[in-house]
Scaffold this motif. Sequence first.
Motif, PDB file in Angstrom:
ATOM      1  N   ARG A   1       0.817  -1.215   0.000  1.00  0.00           N
ATOM      2  CA  ARG A   1       0.000   0.000   0.000  1.00  0.00           C
ATOM      3  C   ARG A   1       0.850   1.263   0.000  1.00  0.00           C
ATOM      4  O   ARG A   1       0.427   2.293  -0.517  1.00  0.00           O
ATOM      5  CB  ARG A   1      -0.945   0.006   1.202  1.00  0.00           C
ATOM      6  CG  ARG A   1      -2.020  -1.048   1.067  1.00  0.00           C
ATOM      7  CD  ARG A   1      -2.939  -1.148   2.261  1.00  0.00           C
ATOM      8  NE  ARG A   1      -3.407   0.128   2.757  1.00  0.00           N
ATOM      9  CZ  ARG A   1      -3.868   0.310   3.985  1.00  0.00           C
ATOM     10  NH1 ARG A   1      -3.907  -0.673   4.840  1.00  0.00           N
ATOM     11  NH2 ARG A   1      -4.290   1.492   4.360  1.00  0.00           N
ATOM     12  N   GLY A   2       2.061   1.182   0.582  1.00  0.00           N
ATOM     13  CA  GLY A   2       2.911   2.359   0.707  1.00  0.00           C
ATOM     14  C   GLY A   2       3.795   2.618  -0.482  1.00  0.00           C
ATOM     15  O   GLY A   2       4.324   3.720  -0.634  1.00  0.00           O
ATOM     16  N   GLY A   3       3.988   1.596  -1.306  1.00  0.00           N
ATOM     17  CA  GLY A   3       4.772   1.752  -2.522  1.00  0.00           C
ATOM     18  C   GLY A   3       6.148   2.332  -2.304  1.00  0.00           C
ATOM     19  O   GLY A   3       6.882   1.917  -1.405  1.00  0.00           O
ATOM     20  N   GLU A   4       6.488   3.306  -3.129  1.00  0.00           N
ATOM     21  CA  GLU A   4       7.819   3.908  -3.098  1.00  0.00           C
ATOM     22  C   GLU A   4       8.092   4.614  -1.771  1.00  0.00           C
ATOM     23  O   GLU A   4       9.222   4.567  -1.254  1.00  0.00           O
ATOM     24  CB  GLU A   4       7.963   4.908  -4.250  1.00  0.00           C
ATOM     25  CG  GLU A   4       9.340   5.495  -4.381  1.00  0.00           C
ATOM     26  CD  GLU A   4       9.466   6.456  -5.551  1.00  0.00           C
ATOM     27  OE1 GLU A   4      10.466   7.198  -5.571  1.00  0.00           O
ATOM     28  OE2 GLU A   4       8.591   6.474  -6.435  1.00  0.00           O
ATOM     29  N   VAL A   5       7.076   5.243  -1.196  1.00  0.00           N
ATOM     30  CA  VAL A   5       7.262   5.940   0.085  1.00  0.00           C
ATOM     31  C   VAL A   5       7.661   4.940   1.166  1.00  0.00           C
ATOM     32  O   VAL A   5       8.602   5.171   1.934  1.00  0.00           O
ATOM     33  CB  VAL A   5       5.987   6.712   0.494  1.00  0.00           C
ATOM     34  CG1 VAL A   5       6.109   7.262   1.903  1.00  0.00           C
ATOM     35  CG2 VAL A   5       5.705   7.838  -0.490  1.00  0.00           C
ATOM     36  N   ALA A   6       6.973   3.806   1.225  1.00  0.00           N
ATOM     37  CA  ALA A   6       7.306   2.775   2.212  1.00  0.00           C
ATOM     38  C   ALA A   6       8.721   2.250   1.980  1.00  0.00           C
ATOM     39  O   ALA A   6       9.474   2.024   2.938  1.00  0.00           O
ATOM     40  CB  ALA A   6       6.290   1.638   2.158  1.00  0.00           C
ATOM     41  N   GLY A   7       9.092   2.077   0.727  1.00  0.00           N
ATOM     42  CA  GLY A   7      10.446   1.622   0.413  1.00  0.00           C
ATOM     43  C   GLY A   7      11.507   2.613   0.853  1.00  0.00           C
ATOM     44  O   GLY A   7      12.550   2.230   1.405  1.00  0.00           O
ATOM     45  N   ASN A   8      11.240   3.890   0.619  1.00  0.00           N
ATOM     46  CA  ASN A   8      12.183   4.935   1.037  1.00  0.00           C
ATOM     47  C   ASN A   8      12.284   5.005   2.563  1.00  0.00           C
ATOM     48  O   ASN A   8      13.379   5.164   3.113  1.00  0.00           O
ATOM     49  CB  ASN A   8      11.775   6.295   0.474  1.00  0.00           C
ATOM     50  CG  ASN A   8      11.970   6.375  -1.021  1.00  0.00           C
ATOM     51  OD1 ASN A   8      12.717   5.605  -1.618  1.00  0.00           O
ATOM     52  ND2 ASN A   8      11.269   7.301  -1.652  1.00  0.00           N
ATOM     53  N   LEU A   9      11.144   4.887   3.234  1.00  0.00           N
ATOM     54  CA  LEU A   9      11.164   4.888   4.702  1.00  0.00           C
ATOM     55  C   LEU A   9      11.913   3.678   5.236  1.00  0.00           C
ATOM     56  O   LEU A   9      12.680   3.789   6.197  1.00  0.00           O
ATOM     57  CB  LEU A   9       9.745   4.923   5.271  1.00  0.00           C
ATOM     58  CG  LEU A   9       9.070   6.283   5.279  1.00  0.00           C
ATOM     59  CD1 LEU A   9       7.596   6.146   5.675  1.00  0.00           C
ATOM     60  CD2 LEU A   9       9.781   7.244   6.214  1.00  0.00           C
ATOM     61  N   ALA A  10      11.727   2.527   4.607  1.00  0.00           N
ATOM     62  CA  ALA A  10      12.436   1.319   5.036  1.00  0.00           C
ATOM     63  C   ALA A  10      13.943   1.539   4.936  1.00  0.00           C
ATOM     64  O   ALA A  10      14.697   1.207   5.867  1.00  0.00           O
ATOM     65  CB  ALA A  10      12.004   0.118   4.201  1.00  0.00           C
TER      66      ALA A  10
END
Length: 132
Positions: A77-86
Motif C-alpha cells: 500500500r505504501g509503494g515507493e514511500v514505504a520503500g524509502n522509509l524502510a
Amino acid sequence: MAAMQGAGAYAKVGVESGVMSASSHQLIVMLFDGARTAMRAARIHMNEGHVAEKGASISKALDIVNNGLLAALDGERGGEVAGNLASLYEYIARRLLAANARNDVEALDEAERLLDDIASAWRDIEPQVAGT
C-alpha cells in the motif's frame, strides 16, 4: 520501595490504556516518542560512561525502529514511500549500532535528527488522518 513499584505499575497501566485506545496513527507517534526517549537516555549514559545502560537504551531504540516502525510499513500500500522509509529506518539502525559500538555521539545525534524529521512529518499528517 513499595511506593516506587506502585508508581511504576500505575504508569504501566496508563501506557497500556493509552495503547489500547490509540489509533494506528497515534501508535506510530508513540513509537517515535519511545525511540526519542531511548536515544536521549543513551546520550546521557554515554556522556556519563555508563556502558551497560547506554547499550540497553540504544537496544531499546533499535527495537522500536526495527520491530516497530520498520515492521509497520506496508510495502504494497505504501509503494515507493514505504520503500524509502524502510531504507531510512535501516540507515538509522546502522547509525545507532555505530553510536553504540564507538560511543559516537555524532552518530546518535544523526539518528535522532533523522527520526525527529520523520516524526515531525508524521505528526503533521495527523489532522488529515483524523478527518479535520
